[in-house]
Write a protein that holds these residues in place. Sequence first.
Motif, PDB file in Angstrom:
ATOM      1  N   UNK A  39       0.816  -1.213   0.000  1.00 48.76           N
ATOM      2  CA  UNK A  39       0.000   0.000   0.000  1.00 48.76           C
ATOM      3  C   UNK A  39       0.837   1.245   0.000  1.00 48.76           C
ATOM      4  N   UNK A  40       1.640   1.420  -1.047  1.00 48.17           N
ATOM      5  CA  UNK A  40       2.429   2.654  -1.092  1.00 48.17           C
ATOM      6  C   UNK A  40       2.610   3.129  -2.522  1.00 48.17           C
ATOM      7  N   UNK A  41       2.725   4.461  -2.686  1.00 44.84           N
ATOM      8  CA  UNK A  41       2.885   5.006  -4.034  1.00 44.84           C
ATOM      9  C   UNK A  41       4.101   4.413  -4.735  1.00 44.84           C
ATOM     10  N   UNK A  42       3.980   4.225  -6.058  1.00 43.29           N
ATOM     11  CA  UNK A  42       5.133   3.713  -6.810  1.00 43.29           C
ATOM     12  C   UNK A  42       6.001   4.858  -7.330  1.00 43.29           C
ATOM     13  N   UNK A  43       5.563   6.109  -7.132  1.00 44.78           N
ATOM     14  CA  UNK A  43       6.360   7.247  -7.607  1.00 44.78           C
ATOM     15  C   UNK A  43       7.515   7.521  -6.652  1.00 44.78           C
ATOM     16  N   UNK A  44       8.611   8.006  -7.211  1.00 42.43           N
ATOM     17  CA  UNK A  44       9.694   8.478  -6.343  1.00 42.43           C
ATOM     18  C   UNK A  44       9.247   9.838  -5.794  1.00 42.43           C
ATOM     19  N   UNK A  45       9.644  10.146  -4.586  1.00 46.62           N
ATOM     20  CA  UNK A  45       9.310  11.449  -3.990  1.00 46.62           C
ATOM     21  C   UNK A  45       9.715  12.575  -4.958  1.00 46.62           C
ATOM     22  N   UNK A  46       8.842  13.577  -5.170  1.00 42.21           N
ATOM     23  CA  UNK A  46       9.192  14.675  -6.084  1.00 42.21           C
ATOM     24  C   UNK A  46      10.591  15.251  -5.784  1.00 42.21           C
ATOM     25  N   UNK A  47      11.281  15.601  -6.856  1.00 45.42           N
ATOM     26  CA  UNK A  47      12.686  16.028  -6.735  1.00 45.42           C
ATOM     27  C   UNK A  47      12.857  17.207  -5.772  1.00 45.42           C
ATOM     28  N   UNK A  48      11.936  18.163  -5.848  1.00 43.91           N
ATOM     29  CA  UNK A  48      12.036  19.353  -4.996  1.00 43.91           C
ATOM     30  C   UNK A  48      12.152  18.974  -3.506  1.00 43.91           C
ATOM     31  N   UNK A 294      -3.961  12.400 -10.698  1.00 44.90           N
ATOM     32  CA  UNK A 294      -4.545  12.148 -12.026  1.00 44.90           C
ATOM     33  C   UNK A 294      -4.111  10.793 -12.565  1.00 44.90           C
ATOM     34  N   UNK A 295      -2.853  10.463 -12.314  1.00 40.27           N
ATOM     35  CA  UNK A 295      -2.340   9.169 -12.782  1.00 40.27           C
ATOM     36  C   UNK A 295      -3.053   8.024 -12.039  1.00 40.27           C
ATOM     37  N   UNK A 296      -3.216   8.158 -10.727  1.00 39.45           N
ATOM     38  CA  UNK A 296      -3.949   7.116  -9.975  1.00 39.45           C
ATOM     39  C   UNK A 296      -5.372   6.974 -10.510  1.00 39.45           C
ATOM     40  N   UNK A 297      -5.965   8.124 -10.826  1.00 36.67           N
ATOM     41  CA  UNK A 297      -7.361   8.084 -11.271  1.00 36.67           C
ATOM     42  C   UNK A 297      -7.483   7.296 -12.579  1.00 36.67           C
ATOM     43  N   UNK A 298      -6.545   7.520 -13.507  1.00 33.57           N
ATOM     44  CA  UNK A 298      -6.581   6.779 -14.782  1.00 33.57           C
ATOM     45  C   UNK A 298      -6.429   5.279 -14.508  1.00 33.57           C
ATOM     46  N   UNK A 299      -5.525   4.932 -13.603  1.00 31.02           N
ATOM     47  CA  UNK A 299      -5.304   3.513 -13.284  1.00 31.02           C
ATOM     48  C   UNK A 299      -6.518   2.924 -12.563  1.00 31.02           C
ATOM     49  N   UNK A 300      -7.116   3.755 -11.703  1.00 33.55           N
ATOM     50  CA  UNK A 300      -8.298   3.310 -10.947  1.00 33.55           C
ATOM     51  C   UNK A 300      -9.399   2.890 -11.920  1.00 33.55           C
ATOM     52  N   UNK A 301      -9.643   3.757 -12.901  1.00 33.25           N
ATOM     53  CA  UNK A 301     -10.711   3.442 -13.851  1.00 33.25           C
ATOM     54  C   UNK A 301     -10.357   2.200 -14.657  1.00 33.25           C
ATOM     55  N   UNK A 319     -11.619   6.722  -3.563  1.00 31.33           N
ATOM     56  CA  UNK A 319     -10.511   7.368  -2.874  1.00 31.33           C
ATOM     57  C   UNK A 319      -9.386   6.385  -2.580  1.00 31.33           C
ATOM     58  N   UNK A 320      -8.280   6.910  -2.032  1.00 29.35           N
ATOM     59  CA  UNK A 320      -7.067   6.127  -1.734  1.00 29.35           C
ATOM     60  C   UNK A 320      -6.526   5.513  -3.041  1.00 29.35           C
ATOM     61  N   UNK A 321      -5.830   4.371  -2.978  1.00 32.46           N
ATOM     62  CA  UNK A 321      -5.405   3.740  -4.250  1.00 32.46           C
ATOM     63  C   UNK A 321      -5.565   2.227  -4.203  1.00 32.46           C
ATOM     64  N   UNK A 322      -6.778   1.808  -3.778  1.00 35.52           N
ATOM     65  CA  UNK A 322      -7.070   0.374  -3.686  1.00 35.52           C
ATOM     66  C   UNK A 322      -8.401   0.031  -4.346  1.00 35.52           C
ATOM     67  N   UNK A 323      -8.462  -1.199  -4.910  1.00 29.10           N
ATOM     68  CA  UNK A 323      -9.756  -1.793  -5.252  1.00 29.10           C
ATOM     69  C   UNK A 323      -9.958  -2.961  -4.297  1.00 29.10           C
ATOM     70  N   UNK A 368      -1.521   1.645  -7.124  1.00 27.15           N
ATOM     71  CA  UNK A 368      -0.298   2.458  -7.060  1.00 27.15           C
ATOM     72  C   UNK A 368       0.828   1.640  -7.693  1.00 27.15           C
ATOM     73  N   UNK A 369       0.578   1.229  -8.917  1.00 29.91           N
ATOM     74  CA  UNK A 369       1.540   0.428  -9.676  1.00 29.91           C
ATOM     75  C   UNK A 369       1.341   0.833 -11.136  1.00 29.91           C
ATOM     76  N   UNK A 370       2.374   0.626 -11.985  1.00 32.95           N
ATOM     77  CA  UNK A 370       2.269   1.149 -13.351  1.00 32.95           C
ATOM     78  C   UNK A 370       1.098   0.526 -14.112  1.00 32.95           C
ATOM     79  N   UNK A 371       0.601   1.264 -15.093  1.00 36.13           N
ATOM     80  CA  UNK A 371      -0.500   0.759 -15.922  1.00 36.13           C
ATOM     81  C   UNK A 371      -0.086  -0.543 -16.607  1.00 36.13           C
TER      82      UNK A 371
END
Length: 389
Positions: A39-48, A294-301, A319-323, A368-371
């Motif tokens: 249960x964790x984002x697959x993105x690397x923490x934003x560079x900033x 937005x990316x999670x939303x596309x994957x969610x659908x 909500x969140x990133x689970x089915x 929270x994993x690639x398409x």
Amino acid sequence: MKKPKDFIRSEVEKTPPSGIRKYFDMLHGMDDVISLGVGEPDFTTPWQIRESAIHALEKGRTHYTSNNGILQLREALSLMLHQKYNLNYDPKDQIIITVGASEAIDIAIRSIAGCGDEVIIPQPCFVAYKGCVNFTGAKAVPLQLSEDNCFKLTVDQLEKCITDKTKAIILAYPNNPTGAVMTKEELAPIADYLSKKDIMVISDEIYAELTYGMKHTSFAEFENMHDKVIYVNGFSKAYSMTGWRLGYVCAHRDIISQMIKIHQYAIMCAPSFVQYAAIDALKQCDGDVINMRNEYDARRRYIYNGLKNIGIDCFEPKGAFYVFPNIRKTGLTSEQFCDRLLMEHKVLVVPGTAFSDAGEGFFRATYASSLENIKEALKRIERFMKTLK
Ligand SMILES: Cc1ncc(COP(=O)(O)O)c(C=O)c1O
């Protein structure tokens, strides 16, 4: 003479380890597994944010901070909470920066519940709540949420669980593992009802930023409940900062002034350079959060429609990133389904039972994993379902 294990408190011994762990142990030595388990984002923490932590280290910001966390971060949080969720917490004495939302949940429960108290936990739910309640000696009272009602809490359900020992209830929307959310209109009757009771609400809103097609309502927004809510949130999910371990807890100053003692003696303070980086996360990374959402939303659908096309019943998560698909039709238990899917088709998902008994008949998959991973996982799940016919 006593053996080492005889020294362990029974509340600790009786509490089982997280049910998710078994699946990660099973992964060892297996190749080509697609994991929709963690249960964790697959993105690397934003560079900033990473750059800001590097700067903090370069500047030697490597010392203890104030127990509550650095004031600048508390001020930035107070402003953000006001602007986004209409909450009013004084940065001086109503916010503690914690080691993840996990610590915030633990110190919230420890500061109010003990032997003889009951804490209501709507289920299925995040794995840590029950354990944290058990460790205090209080009793965790399960409240079964129903798929028929989209895993939302109702006053009727709540009423049936309340006794004169009820000290608190843990609310968690958007929800892990179901992906359910509750709107302001749906939360209002719960707030109305609880405002007339001597019961605290621990509101875990770690997925507040991850709602799709609707704005998040905080339970602390309700005027009649504001003083009786312990608000929990953190940086792990929205900013993809799970490994940084940063969260926060906000509450009435009379609660925070006591809760801080547990944090002070057990933790001292959250890591200093991480706190500095979090200020930049709040001030500069709204765009990153929106892009990830937005990316999670596309994957969610994609995953929701994909599961339905395969013929698996699935409640639409908002909500969140689970089915949290319903697999009762297969005749398998949650654990049998997940064991076979992993061993025979190399897809890791987590049985609903890892999130309490109320999760029997379901599994949790994270998007929270690639398409690409999701597409391949769906193909394999389809193959598995065909073998069950
Ligand atoms: C509902 C919920 N609350 C809290 C946490 C813990 O978050 P943190 O990484 O901030 O400790 C998680 C992590 O999965 C979660 O799903």
